[in-house]
Write an enzyme that holds these catalytic residues in place. Structure first.
Site, PDB file in Angstrom:
ATOM      1  N   SER A 121      -6.432   3.722   3.634  1.00  0.00           N
ATOM      2  CA  SER A 121      -5.709   2.803   2.747  1.00  0.00           C
ATOM      3  C   SER A 121      -6.655   1.979   1.893  1.00  0.00           C
ATOM      4  O   SER A 121      -6.399   0.809   1.595  1.00  0.00           O
ATOM      5  CB  SER A 121      -4.797   1.867   3.560  1.00  0.00           C
ATOM      6  OG  SER A 121      -3.807   1.297   2.750  1.00  0.00           O
TER       7      SER A 121
ATOM      8  N   SER B  65       0.801  -1.235   0.000  1.00  0.00           N
ATOM      9  CA  SER B  65       0.000   0.000   0.000  1.00  0.00           C
ATOM     10  C   SER B  65       0.825   1.273   0.000  1.00  0.00           C
ATOM     11  O   SER B  65       0.264   2.366  -0.156  1.00  0.00           O
ATOM     12  CB  SER B  65      -0.950   0.011   1.198  1.00  0.00           C
ATOM     13  OG  SER B  65      -2.026  -0.878   0.988  1.00  0.00           O
TER      14      SER B  65
ATOM     15  N   LYS C 126       0.324   3.710  -2.801  1.00  0.00           N
ATOM     16  CA  LYS C 126      -0.744   4.708  -2.776  1.00  0.00           C
ATOM     17  C   LYS C 126      -0.211   6.124  -2.594  1.00  0.00           C
ATOM     18  O   LYS C 126      -0.914   7.102  -2.883  1.00  0.00           O
ATOM     19  CB  LYS C 126      -1.749   4.355  -1.679  1.00  0.00           C
ATOM     20  CG  LYS C 126      -2.520   3.074  -1.992  1.00  0.00           C
ATOM     21  CD  LYS C 126      -3.276   2.533  -0.791  1.00  0.00           C
ATOM     22  CE  LYS C 126      -3.943   1.201  -1.166  1.00  0.00           C
ATOM     23  NZ  LYS C 126      -4.409   0.432  -0.029  1.00  0.00           N
TER      24      LYS C 126
END
Length: 386
Positions: A119, A56, A59
């Site tokens: 997230s 993640s 991101k």
């Protein structure tokens, strides 16, 4: 033709200088990186250039692309994007989620909170489709931006970091540089989104209660001055985190990756960045506005322009030491006119025995206009006989 020009201009010595020996630190993280953005000093690097899956932490690039579009006026926080049934079906239960519902029309602001704070894998794809039409087209924007930022060891294959058979990879050093770009290029948006501790979106099944999720950033509320960035976890990548904090004018960016537990990531992140603040100290180099030297100008109304410190400049040295520091002005020159006062046109490279060089920005102290007709003619004539 421009060339790299370097001039030795600075020697700062203490009456009884001591050797700068890097303070010892050991971490169970197989990959770790720590940089002092205030001085450009790399305080710690462990396998920092190994290509790894970001999970993640990818991101951060999704958010950066959106921030950049907002800065350009091509995207507004109030713009809305509808959640497509196909997107919901694929992503509503895949890893972290914002709990978006089919047909909802969240704003860009909502989606950025869903990406940065929660997230949400679903939030990334909805934002990407809204901006670029498809997730794949948005990934192209991510890779274009990575190239502009000089992230030469990174490639993105998804908007949310979901495992993709190795198409997405980064390095700890590149993640730190992406964090630096986010903080420096988009300070207001960074502050607005990355330091938020929780966000509420979605309803529970049955009772329909509002769903509030907390930010997983392990530094927020635990380290003074901590204000972002992003955690990541997959089975392949392990537990990772890119984080930042600022204390007394010093901003550090840290990356750890490959840890084997959620709690291990949290404790190691806190320990790592606190070591950075405790074991290292700022060393004054030049006060804001101080002239450091001159650089050559091409095609201007003057042959040179003074360069100065844009802020109070400090080098970073091990706490309790007073090593000799030497500095060099480095720039691609001659610098072509016109030049505006405040333009970043050179760097001060500070060398410290036993440490990597540190890079500090220098700016033009005055405007330099393009040369007028008669001066251009004179410069052309003198170049023939030079």
């Amino acid at each position: 033709m421009k060339k790299l020009i370097a001039a030795s201009i600075l020697a700062i010595a203490i009456a009884y200088p001591t050797t700068a020996q890097t303070p010892p630190f050991d971490t169970p993280a197989p990959i770790a990186y720590l940089e002092d953005l205030s001085s450009g000093a790399v305080l710690y690097a462990k396998d920092a250039d190994r290509r790894i899956p970001p999970a993640s932490m990818a991101k951060m690039m999704t958010a950066y692309v959106a921030f950049d579009l907002i800065k350009q006026g091509k995207l507004k926080l109030t713009d809305t994007f509808e959640v497509r049934p196909e997107t919901w079906k694929k992503w509503h239960s895949q890893g972290s989620t914002m709990f978006l519902a089919v047909g909802e029309k969240p704003t860009v602001e909502d989606l950025l909170n869903g990406i940065v704070v929660l997230s949400g894998n679903d939030a990334c794809v909805v934002l990407a489709e809204g901006i670029a039409g498809t997730d794949e087209a948005f990934v192209n924007l991510m890779n274009q931006q990575a190239k502009k930022l000089g992230l030469n060891n990174s490639q993105f294959g998804t908007t949310n970091g979901w495992p993709d058979e190795g198409r997405t990879f980064v390095t700890a050093r590149d993640l730190a540089h992406l964090a630096k770009a986010t903080i420096q290029d988009h300070p207001q948006l960074y502050k607005q989104f990355y330091s938020r501790t929780s966000y509420t979106w979605g309803k529970t099944l049955g009772a329909g209660a509002a769903i509030t999720q907390g930010n997983r950033d392990p530094l927020l509320g635990k380290v003074a001055g901590a204000d972002g960035l992003k955690t990541g976890h997959t089975e392949e990548a392990g537990y990772g985190f890119t984080g930042s904090a600022e204390q007394n004018g010093r901003r550090l960016v840290m990356v750890v990756a490959g840890l084997d537990s959620y709690n291990g990531r949290a404790s190691e992140s806190v320990r790592f960045i606190e070591w950075g603040f405790r074991a290292w100290s700022p060393r004054p180099i030049a006060s804001k506005g101080r002239k450091i030297g001159d650089v050559e100008v091409q095609g201007g109304g003057a042959d040179t322009v003074a360069v100065a410190a844009p802020r109070d400049l400090n080098a970073t040295v091990p706490a309790g030491t007073s090593p000799e520091l030497k500095g060099r002005i480095v720039y691609q020159g001659p610098v072509k006119a016109p030049i505006k006062a405040g333009d970043h046109i050179a760097d001060l490279i500070v060398d410290t025995p036993g440490m990597p060089s540190q890079t500090l920005p220098l700016v033009a102290q005055a405007d330099v206009a393009e040369a007028g007709f008669f001066r251009r003619a004179w410069l052309g004539l003198t170049s023939l006989f030079g």
